[in-house]
Motif scaffolding. Structure first.
Motif, PDB file in Angstrom:
ATOM      1  N   PHE A 132       0.839  -1.200   0.000  1.00  0.00           N
ATOM      2  CA  PHE A 132       0.000   0.000   0.000  1.00  0.00           C
ATOM      3  C   PHE A 132       0.877   1.255   0.000  1.00  0.00           C
ATOM      4  O   PHE A 132       0.626   2.202  -0.744  1.00  0.00           O
ATOM      5  CB  PHE A 132      -0.927  -0.016   1.216  1.00  0.00           C
ATOM      6  CG  PHE A 132      -1.787   1.205   1.345  1.00  0.00           C
ATOM      7  CD1 PHE A 132      -2.839   1.413   0.475  1.00  0.00           C
ATOM      8  CD2 PHE A 132      -1.525   2.149   2.321  1.00  0.00           C
ATOM      9  CE1 PHE A 132      -3.632   2.548   0.574  1.00  0.00           C
ATOM     10  CE2 PHE A 132      -2.311   3.279   2.425  1.00  0.00           C
ATOM     11  CZ  PHE A 132      -3.367   3.477   1.557  1.00  0.00           C
ATOM     12  N   ILE A 133       1.929   1.259   0.811  1.00  0.00           N
ATOM     13  CA  ILE A 133       2.833   2.407   0.853  1.00  0.00           C
ATOM     14  C   ILE A 133       3.549   2.557  -0.493  1.00  0.00           C
ATOM     15  O   ILE A 133       3.650   3.651  -1.050  1.00  0.00           O
ATOM     16  CB  ILE A 133       3.844   2.246   2.000  1.00  0.00           C
ATOM     17  CG1 ILE A 133       3.115   2.314   3.340  1.00  0.00           C
ATOM     18  CG2 ILE A 133       4.917   3.311   1.935  1.00  0.00           C
ATOM     19  CD1 ILE A 133       3.986   1.957   4.513  1.00  0.00           C
ATOM     20  N   LEU A 134       4.023   1.430  -1.018  1.00  0.00           N
ATOM     21  CA  LEU A 134       4.729   1.454  -2.307  1.00  0.00           C
ATOM     22  C   LEU A 134       3.808   1.995  -3.394  1.00  0.00           C
ATOM     23  O   LEU A 134       4.224   2.794  -4.255  1.00  0.00           O
ATOM     24  CB  LEU A 134       5.170   0.032  -2.637  1.00  0.00           C
ATOM     25  CG  LEU A 134       6.338  -0.136  -3.582  1.00  0.00           C
ATOM     26  CD1 LEU A 134       7.595   0.395  -2.944  1.00  0.00           C
ATOM     27  CD2 LEU A 134       6.517  -1.601  -3.927  1.00  0.00           C
ATOM     28  N   LEU A 135       2.540   1.586  -3.373  1.00  0.00           N
ATOM     29  CA  LEU A 135       1.574   2.048  -4.383  1.00  0.00           C
ATOM     30  C   LEU A 135       1.291   3.532  -4.207  1.00  0.00           C
ATOM     31  O   LEU A 135       1.090   4.246  -5.189  1.00  0.00           O
ATOM     32  CB  LEU A 135       0.283   1.241  -4.262  1.00  0.00           C
ATOM     33  CG  LEU A 135       0.402  -0.200  -4.737  1.00  0.00           C
ATOM     34  CD1 LEU A 135      -0.793  -1.018  -4.317  1.00  0.00           C
ATOM     35  CD2 LEU A 135       0.550  -0.219  -6.246  1.00  0.00           C
ATOM     36  N   THR A 136       1.277   4.005  -2.961  1.00  0.00           N
ATOM     37  CA  THR A 136       1.078   5.437  -2.742  1.00  0.00           C
ATOM     38  C   THR A 136       2.232   6.231  -3.337  1.00  0.00           C
ATOM     39  O   THR A 136       2.031   7.230  -4.032  1.00  0.00           O
ATOM     40  CB  THR A 136       0.964   5.718  -1.234  1.00  0.00           C
ATOM     41  OG1 THR A 136       0.002   4.846  -0.675  1.00  0.00           O
ATOM     42  CG2 THR A 136       0.550   7.140  -0.983  1.00  0.00           C
ATOM     43  N   VAL A 137       3.455   5.758  -3.073  1.00  0.00           N
ATOM     44  CA  VAL A 137       4.631   6.486  -3.559  1.00  0.00           C
ATOM     45  C   VAL A 137       4.671   6.491  -5.093  1.00  0.00           C
ATOM     46  O   VAL A 137       4.798   7.552  -5.723  1.00  0.00           O
ATOM     47  CB  VAL A 137       5.917   5.856  -2.974  1.00  0.00           C
ATOM     48  CG1 VAL A 137       7.144   6.468  -3.602  1.00  0.00           C
ATOM     49  CG2 VAL A 137       5.935   6.017  -1.472  1.00  0.00           C
ATOM     50  N   MET A 156       0.968  10.582 -10.828  1.00  0.00           N
ATOM     51  CA  MET A 156       0.040  11.728 -10.890  1.00  0.00           C
ATOM     52  C   MET A 156       0.680  12.944 -11.552  1.00  0.00           C
ATOM     53  O   MET A 156      -0.012  13.777 -12.130  1.00  0.00           O
ATOM     54  CB  MET A 156      -0.418  12.102  -9.476  1.00  0.00           C
ATOM     55  CG  MET A 156      -1.516  11.212  -8.938  1.00  0.00           C
ATOM     56  SD  MET A 156      -1.880  11.581  -7.230  1.00  0.00           S
ATOM     57  CE  MET A 156      -2.825  13.087  -7.420  1.00  0.00           C
ATOM     58  N   PHE A 157       2.016  13.038 -11.458  1.00  0.00           N
ATOM     59  CA  PHE A 157       2.692  14.179 -12.084  1.00  0.00           C
ATOM     60  C   PHE A 157       2.576  14.136 -13.600  1.00  0.00           C
ATOM     61  O   PHE A 157       2.769  15.143 -14.269  1.00  0.00           O
ATOM     62  CB  PHE A 157       4.180  14.196 -11.704  1.00  0.00           C
ATOM     63  CG  PHE A 157       4.420  14.629 -10.298  1.00  0.00           C
ATOM     64  CD1 PHE A 157       4.016  15.891  -9.868  1.00  0.00           C
ATOM     65  CD2 PHE A 157       5.060  13.808  -9.402  1.00  0.00           C
ATOM     66  CE1 PHE A 157       4.233  16.296  -8.570  1.00  0.00           C
ATOM     67  CE2 PHE A 157       5.279  14.205  -8.102  1.00  0.00           C
ATOM     68  CZ  PHE A 157       4.871  15.451  -7.682  1.00  0.00           C
ATOM     69  N   ALA A 158       2.303  12.953 -14.139  1.00  0.00           N
ATOM     70  CA  ALA A 158       2.354  12.798 -15.589  1.00  0.00           C
ATOM     71  C   ALA A 158       1.005  12.420 -16.187  1.00  0.00           C
ATOM     72  O   ALA A 158       0.926  11.991 -17.322  1.00  0.00           O
ATOM     73  CB  ALA A 158       3.386  11.728 -15.955  1.00  0.00           C
ATOM     74  N   ALA A 186      -0.229  -3.476  -7.550  1.00  0.00           N
ATOM     75  CA  ALA A 186      -1.654  -3.483  -7.235  1.00  0.00           C
ATOM     76  C   ALA A 186      -2.210  -4.900  -7.309  1.00  0.00           C
ATOM     77  O   ALA A 186      -2.944  -5.340  -6.418  1.00  0.00           O
ATOM     78  CB  ALA A 186      -2.404  -2.572  -8.203  1.00  0.00           C
ATOM     79  N   HIS A 187      -1.842  -5.627  -8.361  1.00  0.00           N
ATOM     80  CA  HIS A 187      -2.302  -7.015  -8.472  1.00  0.00           C
ATOM     81  C   HIS A 187      -1.778  -7.837  -7.306  1.00  0.00           C
ATOM     82  O   HIS A 187      -2.513  -8.635  -6.716  1.00  0.00           O
ATOM     83  CB  HIS A 187      -1.820  -7.630  -9.794  1.00  0.00           C
ATOM     84  CG  HIS A 187      -2.581  -7.123 -10.983  1.00  0.00           C
ATOM     85  ND1 HIS A 187      -3.947  -7.023 -11.004  1.00  0.00           N
ATOM     86  CD2 HIS A 187      -2.168  -6.700 -12.202  1.00  0.00           C
ATOM     87  CE1 HIS A 187      -4.345  -6.549 -12.179  1.00  0.00           C
ATOM     88  NE2 HIS A 187      -3.286  -6.348 -12.920  1.00  0.00           N
ATOM     89  N   LEU A 188      -0.497  -7.619  -6.981  1.00  0.00           N
ATOM     90  CA  LEU A 188       0.114  -8.389  -5.893  1.00  0.00           C
ATOM     91  C   LEU A 188      -0.565  -8.079  -4.566  1.00  0.00           C
ATOM     92  O   LEU A 188      -0.809  -8.966  -3.750  1.00  0.00           O
ATOM     93  CB  LEU A 188       1.610  -8.083  -5.826  1.00  0.00           C
ATOM     94  CG  LEU A 188       2.424  -8.954  -4.875  1.00  0.00           C
ATOM     95  CD1 LEU A 188       2.375 -10.402  -5.313  1.00  0.00           C
ATOM     96  CD2 LEU A 188       3.871  -8.479  -4.833  1.00  0.00           C
TER      97      LEU A 188
END
Lengths: 260, 270
Positions: free
Chosen positions: A88-93, A99-101, A134-136
């Motif tokens: 979850f943290i990795l996906l947030t980062v 989001m920048f792109a 996300a799948h993982l």
């Protein structure tokens, strides 16, 4: 060390001395690193410091100072809940990076994803990590739930935390599903069409539910904006709240469940 | 069973040893003071000591002595009392006071109200649990687990690109259109049931049943051998779900018709 010659070693020792006495012993350093930090001057592997490491760290103090010995056996949980949280943290980062792109409009979304692959440094890698992560995560959350069931860890006093965990599972699925639409290619468009059509079969409110989900009668720019907002802001926000309750209840309900 | 930590074992051994030796002291004291008691008016005192159960003999003697000293006004020297006897030997046999430490008259003001056995108030609420420090034992293992996951994920992401098909086109329906893999079980249910049942009611009942599991399953046991019904039911659902999902992934082709993946190919993308 010896090959460096005496002069160099003396210089090194002097630098080390200044580092320990002036920097590590200074007020700034001690104010940053709380007792128990390995960066503190004179850190030793004592029972007191072992306790301080956990107590004096905002992240580590999710854990109690001591845990039951069986809880650290690798075979017992495989750290599935922890891995899910880490993902979850990795996906947030990685999500913030993406989001920048990315612009969530029907006209731009697909080109932005393409430019991630072709123009932006490490864009493809970060997108891949986000997608596969996300799948993982969906998978590890499933496995975590199965583990908890097979260990009977949902039984009193942990009933409520099981419910919170089920909500977290649903939130994970929703996060994965809302993210699925965002690349705006044929895969995402039609997968979401299939998914929302199923929701349309809800008795009585079917068409209303579908309209709320899509933001219009058909999947379009409104849907994209809606699902983007859900994906990057609302669902993670709700998720964090439920995660906090989940972790807190793990501690309050007596820590990790006992051995079989 | 629970392994009891070494330091607790040691502590309990010491405590047991101490209790044993003090018990021996009591017995020895009783033996010593038994002869003089028999020679004078002791029989009654001894009988009362015997009858009053767990109260240690020396405490009974002391309280008796105090009572006697009070009632007699110190006229009769309680020679049978060991403390007084010792003191008498030091100060002289004609001493009027039970003990020389007392300054005057009825000086002994404390009374023995009750003797509470140690076991009755010092019972531990929880059995000792074998515990280890979170740092380093748990945190180091977690760190390794997260490193492995990161390494796997980054490696996989370098090797395999996330799918990106043609731009979305609402006018061109791909055949087949599949949901994401975690909803493929639901999509598969659609082939077996009415859409309203498969798409909404069954998943709704499933989620509600899952959440209510702790309240339905009243069995408190956690051992697998004592909850065979619960685990086999859960396993059955999991296998059913996995079969549905795998069928959706591998065995559904154009028009959601059944295909063999090795002859017709896989119609699926992550």
């Amino acid at each position: 060390m010896a090959e460096n010659g005496n002069g160099k070693r003396k210089f090194k020792d002097a630098v080390g001395n200044v580092m320990t006495e002036k920097v590590q012993g200074g007020q700034f350093w001690t104010s940053v690193f709380r007792p128990g930090s390995v960066f503190r001057k004179g850190y030793g592997d004592t029972p007191r410091n072992r306790a301080y490491v956990v107590m004096n760290s905002v992240l580590y103090h999710l854990h109690p100072v001591k845990v039951k010995r069986h809880a650290v056996k690798v075979s017992y949980t495989l750290c599935l809940g922890g891995v899910s949280f880490f993902l979850f943290i990795l996906l947030t980062v990685t999500g913030i990076f993406l989001m920048f792109a990315y612009r969530p409009t029907a006209a731009n979304a697909y080109q932005d994803i393409q430019s991630l692959h072709t123009q932006i440094a490490f864009g493809a890698l970060v997108r891949n990590i986000h997608r596969w992560g996300a799948h993982l995560m969906t998978f590890t959350v499933f496995l975590h739930m199965a583990r908890v069931f097979y260990h009977g860890a949902y039984k009193p006093p942990r009933e409520f935390n099981w419910i919170v965990g089920c909500v977290l599972l649903l939130l994970t699925l929703l996060l994965a599903f809302t993210g699925y639409l965002l690349p705006w290619d044929q895969l995402s468009l039609w997968a979401v069409t299939v998914g929302t059509n199923m929701m349309g079969f809800t008795p009585v409110f079917g068409s209303n539910v579908k309209f709320i989900l899509l933001g219009s009668q058909e999947i379009g720019s409104n849907t994209l904006l809606r699902w983007y907002t859900l994906h990057v802001l609302m669902l993670p926000f709700v998720m964090v709240i439920f995660l906090a309750v989940h972790f807190w209840r793990v501690r309050k309900d007596g820590g990790i469940s006992g051995p079989l | 069973m629970v392994e009891i930590p070494e330091h607790l074992l040691k502590r309990s051994r010491e405590a047991r040893g101490a209790a044993k030796s003090s018990g021996e002291d009591d017995a020895a004291a009783e033996e010593v003071k038994a002869p003089p008691e028999e020679s004078t008016k002791a029989p009654k005192a001894q009988a009362s000591a015997k009858s009053s159960g767990g109260i240690p003999a020396h405490l009974l003697e002391r309280s008796k002595a105090a009572r006697a000293g009070k009632s007699d006004g110190g006229a009769a020297p309680p020679a049978k009392e060991p403390v007084a006897a010792g003191a008498g030997a030091g100060k002289g046999a004609s001493s009027q006071r039970p003990t020389p430490a007392k300054p005057s008259g009825p000086a002994r003001t404390q009374r023995l109200l009750a003797v509470v056995k140690s076991g009755s108030i010092q019972t531990t609420k929880r059995d000792p649990v074998d515990k280890v420090n979170t740092w380093p034992h748990l945190l180091s293992r977690e760190f390794v687990a997260l490193l492995l996951v990161s390494a796997f994920l980054i490696g996989f992401s370098i090797l395999v690109n996330a799918p990106l098909q043609e731009a979305a086109n609402p006018n061109e329906t791909p055949n087949p259109s599949k949901a994401p893999w975690y909803f493929l079980g639901l999509q598969e249910l659609l082939t077996q049931f009415d859409p309203m049942v498969a798409g909404v009611m069954l998943p709704g009942i499933g989620v509600a049943g899952l959440m209510a599991a702790p309240y339905i399953d009243r069995n408190r046991a956690t051992k697998p051998s004592e909850r065979k019904f619960a685990t086999s039911l859960f396993t059955m659902f999991m296998i059913y779900w996995a079969v549905l999902t795998l069928t959706g992934i591998f065995f559904r082709g154009p028009g959601q018709n059944f295909v063999w993946p090795w002859s017709d190919g896989i119609f699926f993308d992550f």
